[in-house]
Design a protein around this motif. Sequence first.
Motif, mmCIF file in Angstrom:
data_model
loop_
_atom_site.group_PDB
_atom_site.id
_atom_site.type_symbol
_atom_site.label_atom_id
_atom_site.label_comp_id
_atom_site.label_asym_id
_atom_site.label_seq_id
_atom_site.Cartn_x
_atom_site.Cartn_y
_atom_site.Cartn_z
ATOM 1 N N ASP A 163 80.487 -3.906 39.965
ATOM 2 C CA ASP A 163 81.157 -2.746 40.545
ATOM 3 C C ASP A 163 80.388 -1.465 40.242
ATOM 4 O OD1 ASP A 163 83.081 -4.406 41.531
ATOM 5 O OD2 ASP A 163 84.664 -3.805 40.139
ATOM 6 N N ALA A 164 79.913 -1.336 39.012
ATOM 7 C CA ALA A 164 79.152 -0.145 38.643
ATOM 8 C C ALA A 164 77.875 -0.034 39.467
ATOM 9 C CB ALA A 164 78.824 -0.181 37.150
ATOM 10 N N ALA A 165 77.214 -1.161 39.734
ATOM 11 C CA ALA A 165 75.991 -1.146 40.525
ATOM 12 C C ALA A 165 76.278 -0.770 41.977
ATOM 13 C CB ALA A 165 75.305 -2.507 40.457
ATOM 14 N N LEU A 166 77.396 -1.250 42.518
ATOM 15 C CA LEU A 166 77.765 -0.907 43.886
ATOM 16 C C LEU A 166 78.025 0.595 44.015
ATOM 17 C CD1 LEU A 166 80.059 -2.909 46.228
ATOM 18 C CD2 LEU A 166 80.496 -0.481 45.921
ATOM 19 N N VAL A 167 78.726 1.160 43.036
ATOM 20 C CA VAL A 167 78.999 2.604 43.056
ATOM 21 C C VAL A 167 77.697 3.385 42.941
ATOM 22 C CG1 VAL A 167 80.099 4.494 41.816
ATOM 23 C CG2 VAL A 167 81.349 2.351 42.155
ATOM 24 N N ALA A 168 76.804 2.971 42.062
ATOM 25 C CA ALA A 168 75.534 3.679 41.889
ATOM 26 C C ALA A 168 74.702 3.622 43.170
ATOM 27 C CB ALA A 168 74.756 3.069 40.720
ATOM 28 N N ALA A 169 74.701 2.482 43.854
ATOM 29 C CA ALA A 169 73.937 2.357 45.095
ATOM 30 C C ALA A 169 74.497 3.258 46.180
ATOM 31 C CB ALA A 169 73.934 0.900 45.556
ATOM 32 N N ALA A 170 75.831 3.363 46.262
ATOM 33 C CA ALA A 170 76.448 4.234 47.270
ATOM 34 C C ALA A 170 76.120 5.700 47.005
ATOM 35 C CB ALA A 170 77.960 4.016 47.285
ATOM 36 N N LEU A 171 76.132 6.095 45.747
ATOM 37 C CA LEU A 171 75.763 7.473 45.407
ATOM 38 C C LEU A 171 74.293 7.733 45.731
ATOM 39 C CD1 LEU A 171 77.634 7.802 41.998
ATOM 40 C CD2 LEU A 171 78.135 9.101 44.077
ATOM 41 N N GLY A 172 73.435 6.744 45.489
ATOM 42 C CA GLY A 172 72.019 6.904 45.773
ATOM 43 C C GLY A 172 71.699 6.985 47.252
ATOM 44 N N ALA A 173 72.625 6.525 48.109
ATOM 45 C CA ALA A 173 72.398 6.548 49.553
ATOM 46 C C ALA A 173 72.857 7.852 50.204
ATOM 47 C CB ALA A 173 73.121 5.365 50.207
ATOM 48 N N LEU A 174 73.434 8.766 49.424
ATOM 49 C CA LEU A 174 73.893 10.037 49.991
ATOM 50 C C LEU A 174 72.706 10.940 50.337
ATOM 51 C CD1 LEU A 174 76.889 10.902 47.626
ATOM 52 C CD2 LEU A 174 77.008 10.063 49.985
ATOM 53 N N PRO A 175 72.895 11.868 51.280
ATOM 54 C CA PRO A 175 71.831 12.842 51.555
ATOM 55 C C PRO A 175 71.496 13.654 50.309
ATOM 56 C CG PRO A 175 73.507 12.898 53.279
ATOM 57 C CD PRO A 175 74.050 12.034 52.186
ATOM 58 N N SER A 176 70.225 14.047 50.203
ATOM 59 C CA SER A 176 69.799 14.918 49.107
ATOM 60 C C SER A 176 70.257 16.342 49.372
ATOM 61 C CB SER A 176 68.274 14.875 48.970
ATOM 62 O OG SER A 176 67.817 13.558 48.757
ATOM 63 N N ALA A 177 70.133 17.200 48.366
ATOM 64 C CA ALA A 177 70.474 18.612 48.543
ATOM 65 C C ALA A 177 69.415 19.286 49.411
ATOM 66 C CB ALA A 177 70.562 19.307 47.187
ATOM 67 N N ALA A 178 69.868 20.152 50.325
ATOM 68 C CA ALA A 178 68.954 20.860 51.214
ATOM 69 C C ALA A 178 68.005 21.755 50.420
ATOM 70 C CB ALA A 178 69.746 21.685 52.216
ATOM 71 N N GLU A 179 66.793 21.921 50.941
ATOM 72 C CA GLU A 179 65.778 22.776 50.349
ATOM 73 C C GLU A 179 65.177 23.652 51.440
ATOM 74 O OE1 GLU A 179 62.992 20.216 48.458
ATOM 75 O OE2 GLU A 179 64.391 19.541 46.901
ATOM 76 N N PRO A 180 64.415 24.684 51.082
ATOM 77 C CA PRO A 180 63.858 25.574 52.108
ATOM 78 C C PRO A 180 63.040 24.862 53.174
ATOM 79 C CG PRO A 180 63.675 26.605 49.958
ATOM 80 C CD PRO A 180 64.163 25.224 49.717
ATOM 81 N N ASP A 181 62.284 23.816 52.807
ATOM 82 C CA ASP A 181 61.464 23.123 53.796
ATOM 83 C C ASP A 181 62.173 21.941 54.437
ATOM 84 O OD1 ASP A 181 61.510 21.551 51.555
ATOM 85 O OD2 ASP A 181 59.369 21.083 51.570
ATOM 86 N N PHE A 182 63.404 21.706 54.034
ATOM 87 C CA PHE A 182 64.216 20.642 54.652
ATOM 88 C C PHE A 182 65.668 21.096 54.546
ATOM 89 C CE2 PHE A 182 64.714 15.700 54.897
ATOM 90 C CZ PHE A 182 65.420 15.833 56.075
ATOM 91 N N GLY A 183 66.097 21.875 55.541
ATOM 92 C CA GLY A 183 67.443 22.423 55.509
ATOM 93 C C GLY A 183 67.713 23.233 56.761
ATOM 94 N N ALA A 184 68.828 23.935 56.778
ATOM 95 C CA ALA A 184 69.263 24.683 57.954
ATOM 96 C C ALA A 184 69.673 26.094 57.547
ATOM 97 C CB ALA A 184 70.429 23.974 58.635
ATOM 98 N N THR A 185 69.451 27.037 58.468
ATOM 99 C CA THR A 185 69.864 28.423 58.258
ATOM 100 C C THR A 185 70.627 28.891 59.483
ATOM 101 O OG1 THR A 185 67.736 29.207 59.096
ATOM 102 C CG2 THR A 185 67.965 28.989 56.708
#
Length: 268
Positions: A163-185
Amino acid sequence: MKFTLPIALCLGTAILAAGSAHASSSAWFETDGGRFRLVTTGQPDASGKLQGVLDIELKPGWKTYWRDPGNSGVPPQIDLSASRNVSAAEISYPAPQRHDDGYAKWAGYDFPVRLPVGFAVPAPGEPAAIVADVFLGICETICVPVQARLEVDPAADPGNANDAALVAAALGALPSAAEPDFGATLAPAEGETMSITAAAPGDPEGIDIFVAGVDGYQFGTPQRHEAAGKISFLLKVLERPTAKPAGKGIPYTLISSAGAVEGFLPYP
């Protein structure tokens, strides 16, 4: 995708059932288009956060909704009012797909998806019981509203590695935080139309954006434009609150061939 909640409820297509606790996950709830359950890491951290996943398995040809399903659907919802020592559930979302079924354009998933859920446990050292009334729209040619009660005793099996591994994998599949060179304004609004400029690596043809209507806002489908090597999206503001809210802003997910990021745009 037609979504006719009152008719479906009258026909009994929305089903209320109880899934009893099994280790640090609930029992599966079976429905026409697939099945779903709650999985947790089994114990909260010192701050009282218990991490879990709404695990949704869809049959081929079936779909479910993202956090903003457009004007014809319903987002995943979790009601914890029957729980003990669990006060909130915050759902996170992997990058969705865009769907056009002839009735409406909406964002969602046509594949098995795991939605991370952060549960708040006010008293981490005290017993806790998750009693979650989950409401989903699961769609084939029409959407069927499905309701189920899922129960988890986080203390029943706090060391369950699977169960812990399944939760960790789901969290790892989320989008990363936006950055200036990969994001929206967000550009200054013009009337009831907002313009969003996107910066993303990878093939420009693969760039798309999903914007969630929250805090009294509702938006139309983004219209993509490309000029002088820049990608932008125009959205109509369909509804807005009478005053700007005090929240984080408008959530968005930006995707490209290089992956996906998420962030917030200022309230228009």
